[in-house]
Scaffold this motif. Structure first.
Motif, mmCIF file in Angstrom:
data_model
loop_
_atom_site.group_PDB
_atom_site.id
_atom_site.type_symbol
_atom_site.label_atom_id
_atom_site.label_comp_id
_atom_site.label_asym_id
_atom_site.label_seq_id
_atom_site.Cartn_x
_atom_site.Cartn_y
_atom_site.Cartn_z
ATOM 1 N N GLU A 111 24.505 -14.650 59.572
ATOM 2 C CA GLU A 111 25.494 -14.220 60.553
ATOM 3 C C GLU A 111 25.513 -15.166 61.749
ATOM 4 N N ALA A 112 24.341 -15.685 62.125
ATOM 5 C CA ALA A 112 24.291 -16.629 63.237
ATOM 6 C C ALA A 112 25.100 -17.883 62.927
ATOM 7 N N VAL A 113 24.996 -18.371 61.692
ATOM 8 C CA VAL A 113 25.785 -19.534 61.293
ATOM 9 C C VAL A 113 27.271 -19.201 61.321
ATOM 10 N N MET A 114 27.651 -18.030 60.797
ATOM 11 C CA MET A 114 29.055 -17.630 60.839
ATOM 12 C C MET A 114 29.563 -17.612 62.278
ATOM 13 N N GLY A 115 28.728 -17.161 63.199
ATOM 14 C CA GLY A 115 29.124 -17.139 64.601
ATOM 15 C C GLY A 115 29.371 -18.524 65.156
ATOM 16 N N LEU A 116 28.574 -19.501 64.718
ATOM 17 C CA LEU A 116 28.749 -20.872 65.195
ATOM 18 C C LEU A 116 30.044 -21.498 64.685
ATOM 19 N N VAL A 117 30.406 -21.210 63.426
ATOM 20 C CA VAL A 117 31.580 -21.862 62.828
ATOM 21 C C VAL A 117 32.848 -21.024 62.962
ATOM 22 N N LEU A 118 32.710 -19.810 63.505
ATOM 23 C CA LEU A 118 33.870 -18.939 63.739
ATOM 24 C C LEU A 118 33.894 -18.526 65.210
ATOM 25 N N PRO A 119 34.026 -19.485 66.122
ATOM 26 C CA PRO A 119 33.938 -19.149 67.547
ATOM 27 C C PRO A 119 35.010 -18.147 67.966
ATOM 28 N N GLY A 120 34.577 -17.150 68.736
ATOM 29 C CA GLY A 120 35.521 -16.204 69.305
ATOM 30 C C GLY A 120 35.926 -15.061 68.399
ATOM 31 N N LEU A 121 35.319 -14.929 67.212
ATOM 32 C CA LEU A 121 35.630 -13.812 66.316
ATOM 33 C C LEU A 121 34.524 -12.773 66.394
ATOM 34 N N ARG A 122 34.927 -11.503 66.435
ATOM 35 C CA ARG A 122 33.989 -10.389 66.587
ATOM 36 C C ARG A 122 34.090 -9.446 65.401
ATOM 37 N N THR A 123 33.026 -8.668 65.204
ATOM 38 C CA THR A 123 33.003 -7.723 64.090
ATOM 39 C C THR A 123 32.526 -6.351 64.555
ATOM 40 N N TRP B 105 33.021 -19.270 54.987
ATOM 41 C CA TRP B 105 31.977 -18.935 54.016
ATOM 42 C C TRP B 105 31.982 -19.923 52.858
ATOM 43 N N SER B 106 33.171 -20.289 52.394
ATOM 44 C CA SER B 106 33.284 -21.243 51.294
ATOM 45 C C SER B 106 32.712 -22.594 51.695
ATOM 46 N N TRP B 107 33.026 -23.056 52.939
ATOM 47 C CA TRP B 107 32.464 -24.328 53.405
ATOM 48 C C TRP B 107 30.947 -24.254 53.451
ATOM 49 N N TRP B 108 30.421 -23.178 54.027
ATOM 50 C CA TRP B 108 28.978 -23.064 54.212
ATOM 51 C C TRP B 108 28.245 -23.063 52.879
ATOM 52 N N PRO C 153 23.550 -24.750 54.975
ATOM 53 C CA PRO C 153 22.666 -25.316 55.997
ATOM 54 C C PRO C 153 22.149 -24.237 56.939
ATOM 55 N N ALA C 154 20.856 -24.310 57.235
ATOM 56 C CA ALA C 154 20.199 -23.278 58.040
ATOM 57 C C ALA C 154 20.632 -23.371 59.495
ATOM 58 N N PHE C 155 20.356 -22.309 60.215
ATOM 59 C CA PHE C 155 20.720 -22.215 61.628
ATOM 60 C C PHE C 155 20.148 -23.386 62.424
ATOM 61 N N ASP C 156 18.929 -23.809 62.106
ATOM 62 C CA ASP C 156 18.303 -24.877 62.882
ATOM 63 C C ASP C 156 18.778 -26.274 62.489
#
Length: 401
Positions: A288-300, A357-360, A366-369
């Motif tokens: 979810e942290a990665v999704m947050g980085l690549v989807l700026p400004g989207l909330r759930t 999600w498809s890109w990731w 790739p991990a968060f770090d």
């Protein structure tokens, strides 16, 4: 817990911490043994009612000493304030607004901070004062400044620290502004998460300084950012795995009720998806942290409590910070192969999520770090993957998480 066990509690807590962190360096071992966590807890703490729920119930030391003591000496966070200090009225959820962080996470962050004798440290988010106490024991009170936005919490923490003879400078103020009077600092550490690094921190970090702060996005709160400021006013750093911290008060979400996003007359497009909503927002914090980085400004937001008139068992809501678009993904309670999707507004938010999600996954997850952050001299903040000149995403300018 017996009085004998209580006397051994600091050593016992240190053992719990070192099971996670490994052996601590001698100065930090001494700090954890000599600065008792229990001394920084108020008489009333708040216990979570159930996993995953924001609601908490009070636990009074006078009437429930064993549970209070167990919390004080366990490797778990301890909520010391709810609703910004306002007593919950009947039916209101007691959501946490300040806490003593989980001891093993505290220790891990202090190790990342990489302090040395003589370093001056600015801490953002005093809370109960325990983290400031550990820093003051390690470096001396004269070398530690801690800033707390809540004047009441600041006063209480100052009293606890003074009683132990630690005496860092405790400032009641907005942590986003730092404390210029004590700058420059060798290290800046935040105990609240940010979605955007405040510019004041960059200006108050000295040459060779380091900033360590928990990170948040609109999608998720997870992990830390370890940032090195540059002389030109910019900075560069990488993200690191870690826990979840409360958001800085000035960067909290503006929307608490997801239904305010939907307007009368909205006519969403309807379709289906084979991507499970639990893949992207099902509790896997690093993902979810990665999704947050690549989807700026989207909330759930999850709705797992449908009414009799609803035709779903569970619903994932997604919306954008600008409140222009929204989407829902529904589980019907019968099968997990396909899910109904509704999308409304100029953006097709679920399509954006599916593409991310498809890109990731195609990139090998790739991990968060593996991700990092650049801050330009003009204040622009950009997340990147792998290398600074690689694929990148902007950090929203308002910093609300």
């Amino acid at each position: 817990m017996t009085s004998e066990a209580t006397e051994r509690a600091p050593a016992g807590l240190l053992r719990l911490v070192e099971r996670v962190t490994g052996p601590l360096p001698a100065p930090w071992r001494d700090a954890f043994e000599q600065v008792p966590r229990a001394a920084f807890l108020p008489d009333v703490v708040w216990l979570q009612l159930a996993d995953g729920l924001p609601d908490h119930t009070p636990c009074d030391r006078a009437t429930d000493h064993d549970r209070w003591n167990d919390l004080a000496w366990s490797d778990t966070p301890a909520v010391i304030q709810v609703r910004d200090g306002r007593e919950p009225e009947s039916g209101e959820p007691a959501w946490p607004s300040s806490s003593l962080s989980q001891p093993s996470i505290v220790a891990a962050m202090l190790l990342v901070l990489d302090v040395a004798d003589g370093h001056r440290v600015l801490e953002i988010g005093t809370g109960g004062g325990w983290n400031a106490g550990l820093l003051a024991h390690r470096l001396g009170g004269a070398n530690v400044v801690t800033v707390e936005v809540d004047p009441g919490l600041a006063a209480e923490a100052r009293g606890r620290l003074d009683a132990l003879g630690l005496r860092p400078t405790v400032v009641a103020g907005d942590g986003a502004e730092g404390w210029a009077a004590g700058a420059p600092y060798d290290r800046i550490v935040s105990t609240c998460s940010v979605a955007r690094v405040p510019s004041a921190w960059l200006g108050q970090a000295g040459a060779g300084g380091l900033i360590v702060t928990p990170w948040a996005t609109a999608w998720a709160t997870y992990g830390n950012l370890v940032l090195t400021p540059h002389q030109d006013g910019g900075a560069r750093g990488r993200f690191a795995h870690g826990g979840a911290f409360m958001s800085m008060r000035g960067q909290r979400s503006r929307v608490r009720d997801v239904t305010t996003v939907v307007r009368a007359g909205d006519a969403p497009d309807t379709g289906t998806t084979t991507l499970s909503p639990w893949d992207v927002a099902g509790g896997d914090r690093p993902a979810e942290a990665v999704m947050g980085l690549v989807l700026p400004g989207l909330r759930t937001h999850w709705n797992d409590d449908p009414t009799e008139d609803d035709d779903f068992r569970s619903r994932l809501w997604i919306w954008d910070d600008a409140l222009t678009s929204w989407a829902t993904v529904d589980y019907d309670g019968r099968q997990l192969e396909t899910f109904r999707v509704r999308q409304h507004g100029p953006r097709r938010l679920w399509d954006e999520v599916a593409a991310a999600w498809s890109w990731w996954t195609s990139a090998g997850r790739p991990a968060f770090d593996v991700f990092g952050l650049d801050i330009g001299p003009d204040g622009t903040q950009t997340v990147w993957c792998g290398e600074p000149n690689g694929l990148s995403w902007p950090v929203p300018p308002d910093g609300c998480s």
